[in-house]
Design an enzyme around this catalytic site. Sequence first.
Site, PDB file in Angstrom:
ATOM      1  N   GLU A   1       1.624   0.317  -4.880  1.00 42.30           N
ATOM      2  CA  GLU A   1       1.134   1.606  -5.354  1.00 42.30           C
ATOM      3  C   GLU A   1       2.299   2.593  -5.388  1.00 42.30           C
ATOM      4  O   GLU A   1       2.808   2.984  -4.338  1.00 42.30           O
ATOM      5  CB  GLU A   1       0.043   2.127  -4.425  1.00 42.30           C
ATOM      6  CG  GLU A   1      -1.230   1.308  -4.460  1.00 42.30           C
ATOM      7  CD  GLU A   1      -2.278   1.857  -3.519  1.00 42.30           C
ATOM      8  OE1 GLU A   1      -3.396   2.163  -3.983  1.00 42.30           O
ATOM      9  OE2 GLU A   1      -1.990   1.996  -2.315  1.00 42.30           O
TER      10      GLU A   1
ATOM     11  N   ASP B   1       0.841  -1.185   0.000  1.00 45.31           N
ATOM     12  CA  ASP B   1       0.000   0.000   0.000  1.00 45.31           C
ATOM     13  C   ASP B   1       0.888   1.250   0.000  1.00 45.31           C
ATOM     14  O   ASP B   1       1.844   1.353   0.769  1.00 45.31           O
ATOM     15  CB  ASP B   1      -0.885  -0.021   1.251  1.00 45.31           C
ATOM     16  CG  ASP B   1      -1.810   1.159   1.351  1.00 45.31           C
ATOM     17  OD1 ASP B   1      -2.723   1.263   0.515  1.00 45.31           O
ATOM     18  OD2 ASP B   1      -1.616   1.983   2.266  1.00 45.31           O
TER      19      ASP B   1
END
Length: 904
Positions: free
Chosen positions: A538, A508
């Site tokens: 990400e 994340d």
Amino acid sequence: MCVAGYVFSALATALALPAHAMSTADCDAPAPARTLAPVADARTDARAYWLDAQWLQWPGKPADGRYRLVHSPEATLQAAAGGPVRGAARAFALTPGASVPEALRTRFGFIGDGATLRLAPEAAREVTLNEPGQWWLVHEDTRGRVLDATHVQHPGRLDEVYAAARDIELGLHVDDEAARMVLWAPTAQAVALCLYDGGTGPATSALPLQRDAATGTWSAAVPGDQRGRYYTYLVDLHVPGTGLVRNRVTDPYSVSLTADSTRSYIANLDDPALAPDGWRGHARPDAPAALTDMAVYELHVRDFSMGDATVPAEHRGTYLGFTHATSNGMRHLRGLHEAGLTDLHLLPVFDIATVPETGCVTPEVPNAAPDSPAQQAAVQTVAARDCFNWGYDPYHFNAPEGSYATDARDGAVRIREFRRMVQALHAAGLRVGMDVVYNHTTTSGQAPSSVLDRIVPGYYHRLDANGVVERSTCCDNTATEHAMMEKLMVDSVALWVREYGIDSFRFDLMGHQPRAAMQATQARLEREGDRTIPLIGEGWDFGEVANNARFVQAAQGELDGTGIATFSDRARDAIRGGGCCDAGRDLLTQQGWLNGLVYAPNAHADPNRARGDLLHAADLVRAGLAGTLRDYTMTFADGRTAPLSQLDYKGQPAGYATTPGEVVNYTENHDNLTLFDLNALRLPAGTSREDRARVQALGTALVALSQGVAYLHAGQEVLRSKSLDRNSFDSGDWFNRLDWTYADNGFAAGLPKAEEGEKDWALLAPVLRDASIKPTQREIEWTRDAVHDWLRVRASTPLLRLRTAEEVQQRLTFLNTGPAQEPTVIVGHLDGEGHADANFREVLYAINVAPEARALDLPTQAGKRWALHPALQPGADERARDARLAADGRLSIPGRTAVVFVIE
């Protein structure tokens, strides 16, 4: 072994510190913190930086001033302007104006200009000896009167002084003869170990830990077999703005916990009692030969089985929901795997802070109108106490989440049941990946659910220029650029691989971490075993670290050659329209290439959008199909033939990757609106249910046809809707449900939660009321079958999974490009000549997003014997069988259809 209390007399003498008795009363106190000595001056700012043991820097301050470093072990410092410093046990003079060493200038380049200050070597050694306590940097006039004073941000210094701690195994070391605990707490004055016989009940012992001056670690060995017991730490330390505090805190390296994470669990993860039958050495799917061979399915543990009546009630929403091989959900997963799905990525399954692990409640949701606010109101009334959250709220990184276990009170249960889940998924042929969140913690400071900051205040989190924790990630940002936070991340992922058989990781907000930290993680995993552990994440570039402000980020365009992949927003936004965070009328007006931009405007469409916008969107979709490769060359809509690095994406290069394995392609994930919901807003009113299903299938076809890693969100293959909720992280089971009977996709279940969308309710309500949008079981099952077909196409066509940029450039050519193109149709040709495993000599795919049929002349394909791809010949889409690529090179393709032709 009960010790009612003790005094750290030897340690206190060595460090010249005050002694405060610790006892089992502190272990059992209702509050997890007690102030032993309140501050005399409650300032909390930290505007100066301790770069290493000798060097300090105070931005904005004159280089030639008088500066001193002052210390108080009991938090008695006072520094009123115009008077002398009071309450200091020690003061150290600093030499201003010298040049900071180059290595420190590089690491701390984000610090503003100001005074650079140096401690004498002997003073630096004395500072280390007297480490714990309150430290201020003071700017004085020539008469010793205070001009300014501040706390000092100390991570740079701690990283240098205690560098040896990086090689220490922290946490638990347990066998049947003893349990040894090791905690890194270099600024602590004293540390004790609280022992408990169970997850509840009083402490039996409070035992002192011994400090190692070289590493800043504290350790204790408790003789005897301690397995099955629980523990916490008591840590005495200085907390800016509060004083000398005794914190009762769990172990950051906890391998398990009791309910609601109040106590850490003592376990040896090699203990046979913690392993389900057949766990050790169970068969695992082979690691991927290349990242581009991965087809990933993102799924939330609770979503998977909570609504599945074929799973026993006591196992719904838990790890064990995956262990029922004949359930509807597991049959669905096996169907996806048999079609070509390779990996299941679970939304966070480490210990999270935001779901009660005992006594969580289920909201009573009324049977209300499709556009009613009543459903969301019922969910939000109990949102803080219900059983649902996505889980991006880290509490303990190394322990399984207890709310997914059938009994969160027993620390052994979650370990065994997590392993049973992994074992069951492996048996179904799926590799298991974890979504991990090392970029932030749920809280920091003295909050009860803060762990790291209550052990080493000011170290584990990234601070701004005033010493306040940065929150650009939505929560309290960690600082993996600091050695021991990096170590925690690296040790953590290694544990999940070693002890739980995890096959890959999704990071994340990975762009908030240094590239070097991610490479260190990768290197550690390579040492853990003989299989590749893919890392994806990400790579967004924003916040205080944007544009490599503090370090080279693990972000888009910065991972060349690492083999670490980032999600690409280039094609995603072009396909869907708009951007990640659209709101208001943009939800309706920002049509994309897939849902009508210019060629099928809806009633709200921007009349200023023109053909050039559609042409540019088509180029961005092609960029995604080509793996978002920086150097891939094609002809753009403006007539240029150039690399994708020269194609604009919102002011950035559209192409940024150097190899296809560094890119993850997707049209939907847990964040933002599902594709079905977005299309409900953007497709023209009156679009039939059948065509809405077709558009959904096209979204998956684009992912399947793209070079790179293929990524699907759970339910996109069954038209998943969250009733227009674009941030359902805390929207409960009602808005996040999955129905493996395929009777309902979740649309028209009420307005999304007021917190996120009330301002847009007037725009959303008419869409929810439109009964023609909600699909029937027929459209849901058709979409499922069409997605299976596209997974089969990808799995059986290695030319769609090329491994190098050179191969993509050599083998992939786009037809129908340039200014004169038909922008609603994208055509790609793949040459298999000389490819040992191509399966087909040539492949040609075409995607027509227009509602109407299109015909194109492709003269370079004339004279070839094209046939429909074998996976599509018996497929769900009858229109695909109507497509033709004739001997004269004329392509005819029905509306809203994707097709693949091959030459054997």
